[in-house]
Write an enzyme that holds these catalytic residues in place. Structure first.
Site, PDB file in Angstrom:
ATOM      1  CB  CYS A 211      33.894  39.617  32.571  1.00 33.90           C
ATOM      2  SG  CYS A 211      35.042  40.775  32.898  1.00 33.90           S
TER       3      CYS A 211
ATOM      4  CB  CYS B 288      33.991  46.993  29.699  1.00 33.42           C
ATOM      5  SG  CYS B 288      33.549  45.988  28.503  1.00 33.42           S
TER       6      CYS B 288
ATOM      7  CB  CYS C 136      43.120  48.822  38.577  1.00 31.02           C
ATOM      8  SG  CYS C 136      44.259  48.665  37.380  1.00 31.02           S
TER       9      CYS C 136
ATOM     10  CB  CYS D  67      42.465  53.950  32.584  1.00 27.84           C
ATOM     11  SG  CYS D  67      43.691  52.829  32.235  1.00 27.84           S
TER      12      CYS D  67
ATOM     13  CD  GLU E 103      31.802  44.589  41.368  1.00 25.04           C
ATOM     14  OE1 GLU E 103      30.752  45.302  41.472  1.00 25.04           O
ATOM     15  OE2 GLU E 103      32.870  45.488  41.124  1.00 25.04           O
TER      16      GLU E 103
ATOM     17  CB  CYS F 118      38.710  52.733  33.915  1.00 29.06           C
ATOM     18  SG  CYS F 118      38.477  51.004  34.828  1.00 29.06           S
TER      19      CYS F 118
ATOM     20  N   GLY G  91      41.321  45.189  37.665  1.00 28.89           N
ATOM     21  CA  GLY G  91      42.606  44.754  37.771  1.00 28.89           C
ATOM     22  C   GLY G  91      43.620  44.840  36.350  1.00 28.89           C
TER      23      GLY G  91
ATOM     24  CB  SER H  32      43.221  48.395  27.055  1.00 25.49           C
ATOM     25  OG  SER H  32      42.475  47.326  27.474  1.00 25.49           O
TER      26      SER H  32
ATOM     27  CG  ASN I 137      41.508  52.214  25.613  1.00 25.85           C
ATOM     28  OD1 ASN I 137      40.553  51.449  24.923  1.00 25.85           O
ATOM     29  ND2 ASN I 137      41.484  51.857  26.863  1.00 25.85           N
TER      30      ASN I 137
ATOM     31  CG  ASN J 192      30.074  50.156  29.067  1.00 29.23           C
ATOM     32  OD1 ASN J 192      29.143  50.248  28.459  1.00 29.23           O
ATOM     33  ND2 ASN J 192      30.673  49.444  29.124  1.00 29.23           N
TER      34      ASN J 192
ATOM     35  CB  SER K 250      42.111  42.386  28.545  1.00 29.69           C
ATOM     36  OG  SER K 250      42.194  43.630  28.095  1.00 29.69           O
TER      37      SER K 250
HETATM   38  N1  SAH Z   1      43.132  46.174  33.154  1.00 27.51           N
HETATM   39  C1  SAH Z   1      43.160  45.250  31.947  1.00 27.51           C
HETATM   40  C2  SAH Z   1      41.755  44.603  31.861  1.00 27.51           C
HETATM   41  C3  SAH Z   1      40.758  45.081  32.797  1.00 27.51           C
HETATM   42  S1  SAH Z   1      39.825  46.626  31.922  1.00 27.51           S
HETATM   43  C4  SAH Z   1      42.788  46.507  30.717  1.00 27.51           C
HETATM   44  O1  SAH Z   1      42.833  47.539  30.892  1.00 27.51           O
HETATM   45  O2  SAH Z   1      43.035  46.102  29.526  1.00 27.51           O
HETATM   46  C5  SAH Z   1      38.741  45.776  30.723  1.00 27.51           C
HETATM   47  C6  SAH Z   1      38.630  46.373  29.523  1.00 27.51           C
HETATM   48  O3  SAH Z   1      37.664  47.495  29.927  1.00 27.51           O
HETATM   49  C7  SAH Z   1      39.539  47.349  28.848  1.00 27.51           C
HETATM   50  O4  SAH Z   1      39.908  47.335  27.480  1.00 27.51           O
HETATM   51  C8  SAH Z   1      39.430  48.877  29.020  1.00 27.51           C
HETATM   52  O5  SAH Z   1      39.926  49.733  28.255  1.00 27.51           O
HETATM   53  C9  SAH Z   1      37.522  48.798  29.118  1.00 27.51           C
HETATM   54  N2  SAH Z   1      36.928  49.713  29.847  1.00 27.51           N
HETATM   55  C10 SAH Z   1      37.691  50.496  31.200  1.00 27.51           C
HETATM   56  N3  SAH Z   1      36.585  51.575  31.264  1.00 27.51           N
HETATM   57  C11 SAH Z   1      35.553  51.434  30.424  1.00 27.51           C
HETATM   58  C12 SAH Z   1      34.373  52.047  30.342  1.00 27.51           C
HETATM   59  N4  SAH Z   1      34.016  53.103  31.225  1.00 27.51           N
HETATM   60  N5  SAH Z   1      33.488  51.898  29.059  1.00 27.51           N
HETATM   61  C13 SAH Z   1      33.947  51.030  28.449  1.00 27.51           C
HETATM   62  N6  SAH Z   1      35.026  49.959  28.511  1.00 27.51           N
HETATM   63  C14 SAH Z   1      36.037  50.534  29.485  1.00 27.51           C
HETATM   64 FE1  SF4 Z   2      42.953  49.202  35.399  1.00 31.20          FE
HETATM   65 FE2  SF4 Z   2      42.322  48.075  32.958  1.00 31.20          FE
HETATM   66 FE3  SF4 Z   2      40.707  50.144  34.164  1.00 31.20          FE
HETATM   67 FE4  SF4 Z   2      42.824  50.964  33.033  1.00 31.20          FE
HETATM   68  S1  SF4 Z   2      41.060  50.196  32.152  1.00 31.20           S
HETATM   69  S2  SF4 Z   2      42.330  51.486  35.267  1.00 31.20           S
HETATM   70  S3  SF4 Z   2      44.247  49.161  33.422  1.00 31.20           S
HETATM   71  S4  SF4 Z   2      41.314  48.091  34.929  1.00 31.20           S
END
Ligand code: SAH
Ligand code: SF4
Length: 359
Positions: free
Chosen positions: A109, A340, A116, A120, A96, A123, A167, A222, A224, A298, A199
């Site tokens: 984006c 995100c 991935c 996390c 995507e 996510c 990813g 990230s 978090n 989200n 990121s």
């Molecule tokens: N893997 C990399 C880049 C992709 S994730 C990373 O983790 O940085 C991109 C961003 O989306 C990250 O900052 C992550 O913390 C955020 N993210 C992941 N799941 C989310 C969610 N459910 N709501 C809001 N942001 C989220």
């Molecule tokens: Fe992968 Fe980024 Fe999602 Fe964590 S937040 S699972 S590193 S895509």
């Protein structure tokens, strides 16, 4: 590989010298330049459009290679103008990418892996696991596809690129950096490396290598979480790469004079969104030249967290902002699952999409 014997070799993803090596012997060197510019600067989608090449050469290319742009499997359009694309790769897998139009600039984006491996807990992409890395051509190809579909030209309007789709870019660094070289080449797409943000969840050993890249995009981390334990629970990668070491790696990171690090912080209701968390974030980050982007979670199916109310987000921001520039990221394309952490293949059936407008 030749056409007819499986997948043809894709030209998107190759640098000029690599294209030169593919051309039949005896072709003048400027043919590679013409081909390169047609692919990346003019963004042709078929060999027949490259009329500056002699027709015999065009036919030969056509027979042996493919341009290799990802194909559109679906497109969903949000009420806010955001467009989410499902792009099909040569092996049938899909990724995507999201187009977010704004006054004065457009943001794309894009994804760096199919799925991935980082896991996390907040996510949606994590639920897929890792299917495979993307190639440089598949990463740059997302930008070419979305730019062509939306009529974007870096010379006319700012294009920002964020590698925040599916990813973990630092686990696919060679392909990511090659894609960046292609995207930034002034003879190709001509996107400024200052407008590309990569990121990472904090793959510490890859950060120094990233810092040596030329051209080098900006880096976002990230974060978090505000403590080691909390981060270990939300981002299990912290067991391998500790928060304290991540902050140390950020301190050692060689920022350029105009640059700061960005820290992303997803706010989860009742988990990491208290005033005490905000104060700890300040203590962690105050020594660094940085800014903080807050993202209220989200939500999505299978994600065991809730979104904090706007007042909590505002209170958290107010505390951080006293010491560090701190912004709240407005979610885009929520109604089409483009925000995100929501990028996740839909045919898997694991995610039920609310109806978007397929294009
Ligand atoms: N893997 C990399 C880049 C992709 S994730 C990373 O983790 O940085 C991109 C961003 O989306 C990250 O900052 C992550 O913390 C955020 N993210 C992941 N799941 C989310 C969610 N459910 N709501 C809001 N942001 C989220
Ligand atoms: Fe992968 Fe980024 Fe999602 Fe964590 S937040 S699972 S590193 S895509």
């Amino acid at each position: 590989m030749r056409k007819g014997s499986g997948q043809a070799i894709s030209l998107i993803g190759l640098e000029e010298a690599e294209l030169r090596a593919l051309l039949p012997e005896g072709e003048p060197a400027y043919r590679a330049r013409q081909l390169y510019e047609a692919l990346y600067r003019r963004r042709v989608s078929s060999f027949s459009e490259i009329t500056e090449l002699p027709s015999a050469l065009r036919e030969r290319l056509e027979a042996e290679y493919s341009i290799g742009l990802p194909e559109r499997a679906a497109r969903y359009e949000s009420r806010d103008g955001t467009r989410r694309y499902l792009l099909r790769l040569a092996d049938g897998k899909t990724v995507e990418a999201v187009f977010m139009p704004e006054e004065g600039r457009d943001t794309l984006c894009i994804s760096t892996q199919v799925g991935c491996p980082v896991d996390c807990k907040f996510c949606l992409t994590a639920l897929m696991g890792l299917e495979r890395n993307l190639t440089a051509g598949e990463i740059a190809g997302q930008v070419l596809h979305l730019a062509a579909d939306n009529g974007l030209w870096a010379r006319e309007k700012r294009i920002n690129i964020v590698m925040m789709g599916q990813g973990e870019p630092l686990l696919n660094l060679p392909a990511v950096l090659k894609a960046v070289r292609l995207l930034c080449d002034p003879r190709g797409m001509g996107i400024s490396p200052r407008r590309i943000t990569v990121s990472t969840s904090g793959i510490i050993p890859r950060m120094a290598e990233f810092a040596r890249a030329e051209p080098r995009p900006r880096l976002a981390i990230s974060l978090n979480a505000s403590t080691e334990e909390q981060r270990r629970a939300l981002m299990p990668i912290t067991r391998k790469y500790h928060l304290a070491d991540l902050i140390e790696a950020c301190r050692a990171y060689p920022l350029r004079p105009w640059e700061r690090l960005t820290f992303e912080y997803v706010l989860l209701k009742g988990v990491n969104d208290s005033d005490a968390d905000a104060r700890r974030v300040v203590r962690l980050l105050a020594p660094l030249r940085c800014k903080v982007n807050l993202i209220a979670l989200n939500p999505g199916p299978g994600i065991p967290f809730e979104t904090p109310p706007p007042e909590r987000v505002a209170a958290f921001q107010a505390i951080v902002r006293r010491s560090i520039p701190c912004f709240v990221r407005r979610p885009r394309g929520l109604d089409i699952y483009a925000a995100c952490g929501q990028l996740k293949r839909m045919e898997t059936g694991l995610v039920e999409l609310r109806p978007g407008v397929p294009g």
